[in-house]
Design a protein around this motif. Sequence first.
Motif, PDB file in Angstrom:
ATOM      1  N   PRO A   1       0.841  -1.201   0.000  1.00 11.01           N
ATOM      2  CA  PRO A   1       0.000   0.000   0.000  1.00 11.01           C
ATOM      3  C   PRO A   1       0.877   1.253   0.000  1.00 11.01           C
ATOM      4  N   ALA A   2       0.354   2.346  -0.509  1.00  6.43           N
ATOM      5  CA  ALA A   2       1.155   3.554  -0.678  1.00  6.43           C
ATOM      6  C   ALA A   2       1.733   4.071   0.637  1.00  6.43           C
ATOM      7  N   ASP A   3       1.059   3.810   1.762  1.00  7.13           N
ATOM      8  CA  ASP A   3       1.582   4.314   3.036  1.00  7.13           C
ATOM      9  C   ASP A   3       2.729   3.461   3.579  1.00  7.13           C
ATOM     10  N   LEU A   4       2.973   2.306   2.949  1.00 11.49           N
ATOM     11  CA  LEU A   4       4.053   1.423   3.394  1.00 11.49           C
ATOM     12  C   LEU A   4       5.155   1.264   2.357  1.00 11.49           C
ATOM     13  N   GLY A   5       4.869   1.597   1.111  1.00 14.40           N
ATOM     14  CA  GLY A   5       5.834   1.442   0.030  1.00 14.40           C
ATOM     15  C   GLY A   5       5.221   1.900  -1.276  1.00 14.40           C
ATOM     16  N   LYS A   6       5.246   1.042  -2.270  1.00 16.53           N
ATOM     17  CA  LYS A   6       4.639   1.366  -3.564  1.00 16.53           C
ATOM     18  C   LYS A   6       3.713   0.229  -3.981  1.00 16.53           C
ATOM     19  N   PRO A   7       2.511   0.578  -4.435  1.00  9.89           N
ATOM     20  CA  PRO A   7       1.628  -0.450  -4.986  1.00  9.89           C
ATOM     21  C   PRO A   7       2.092  -0.841  -6.382  1.00  9.89           C
ATOM     22  N   CYS A   8       1.485  -1.870  -6.922  1.00 12.47           N
ATOM     23  CA  CYS A   8       1.820  -2.318  -8.275  1.00 12.47           C
ATOM     24  C   CYS A   8       0.676  -2.034  -9.245  1.00 12.47           C
ATOM     25  N   TRP A   9       1.055  -1.889 -10.493  1.00 11.07           N
ATOM     26  CA  TRP A   9       0.116  -1.889 -11.614  1.00 11.07           C
ATOM     27  C   TRP A   9       0.469  -3.104 -12.468  1.00 11.07           C
ATOM     28  N   VAL A  10      -0.461  -3.983 -12.684  1.00 13.26           N
ATOM     29  CA  VAL A  10      -0.265  -5.056 -13.648  1.00 13.26           C
ATOM     30  C   VAL A  10      -0.594  -4.461 -15.010  1.00 13.26           C
ATOM     31  N   THR A  11       0.439  -4.080 -15.748  1.00 13.39           N
ATOM     32  CA  THR A  11       0.204  -3.417 -17.026  1.00 13.39           C
ATOM     33  C   THR A  11       0.027  -4.407 -18.175  1.00 13.39           C
ATOM     34  N   GLU A  12       0.230  -5.688 -17.905  1.00 13.18           N
ATOM     35  CA  GLU A  12      -0.130  -6.753 -18.834  1.00 13.18           C
ATOM     36  C   GLU A  12      -0.505  -7.998 -18.043  1.00 13.18           C
TER      37      GLU A  12
END
Length: 363
Positions: A274-285
């Motif tokens: 989560p953004a408050d702990l690190g970076k979220p992911c985007w599955v772009t494919e």
Amino acid sequence: MLFAALLALSPLAHAGDAAAPRIGVNRLHLAWLPRAEQERILKDIAASGATHIRVSLSRPVDKSIEAVEIASRLGLRILLEIQLANKSYYPESARPRTGFGRVWDIYRLSDLDPDRYRKGLHEAFQRIDALGIRLEAIEPGNEINYAGYNGDLAVYREPGPRSPRSIAELQDRAAFERGLDTYIRVLEISRDEVRATVHSRDAAVVSAGLSDMSAEQADQRGMERLDPGEFIAALRQRGMDSLVDAYGIHIYPGRLPAAALDRRVTNLLDFCQPADLGKPCWVTEWGVANTARSCPVDDSWRESTIQATRAAFGDLMEEKRLTAAFYYDWDTEPSYSLWRCGKLSPAAAAAIEPAETPEGRAK
């Protein structure tokens, strides 16, 4: 390879927000098509109910921007993948690394000229901005942890040798690490240039979607690749987290039972937070193959696999570790395409069905 469910992401502060999911679809390589064909495809996508689309900024750039303009006019919200293979970004003396006829020849990321990249990107973004277009997000690069898209990774003349399992085992580690340093500059420039626009200055910056190819698959293909987690860690050590809003990743789960599929997705995305702990992911494919060519297509088994994948994504989205997922492909890759026999296949509805919001689940 891609198509898509893109979850909400009002840029920046909202890059990790999964509360307002949206659905979309990806279509790459529109720059290679006549305008009438671009119009037809994008109208079909918009009519499908998709709200987001992933398109490329590639050569010829004029035609890429034309497709972006059409998509925007049709009300589609745009994730722009910036193809780093554009030869305009490299010195004239640079030569692509050979793929020995088994995979395309590709430029070495370490050869990319940051000044040329900035010039080309600035011109493209300013032209897009002058058309009044707002980009939802940008994604500089694609599968740069894999030799097919990063010339600093080796392709063997013939398959046979064991492929590397870590950065330490790469054939040319020094060049690869120079490429990582160059990619950090690419992210800095990309963020600077998108922030300099009027309409897209709050667009999310997503790092290049990474290949989920296994070491065993790389052995069979005779080329180098690295695990996404190791690749992300190497970029984080170089300061990537100050430059991106999310990490890009690709997932092709194959035909697995639901429980095994859920484990594969969860394990592959273990670095997403989560953004408050690190970076979220985007599955772009992401995608599920069906090699059937009959009409009407028998898509029943693929539909169940797609539903299981979406369920795995849904759990991660609820945890705000995943904020976007794009299915591959709309109509260009025969095995993965959702557009079959002149219409959306039965599995397509499951692939692009809107993600459930927490409010929706409460009801």
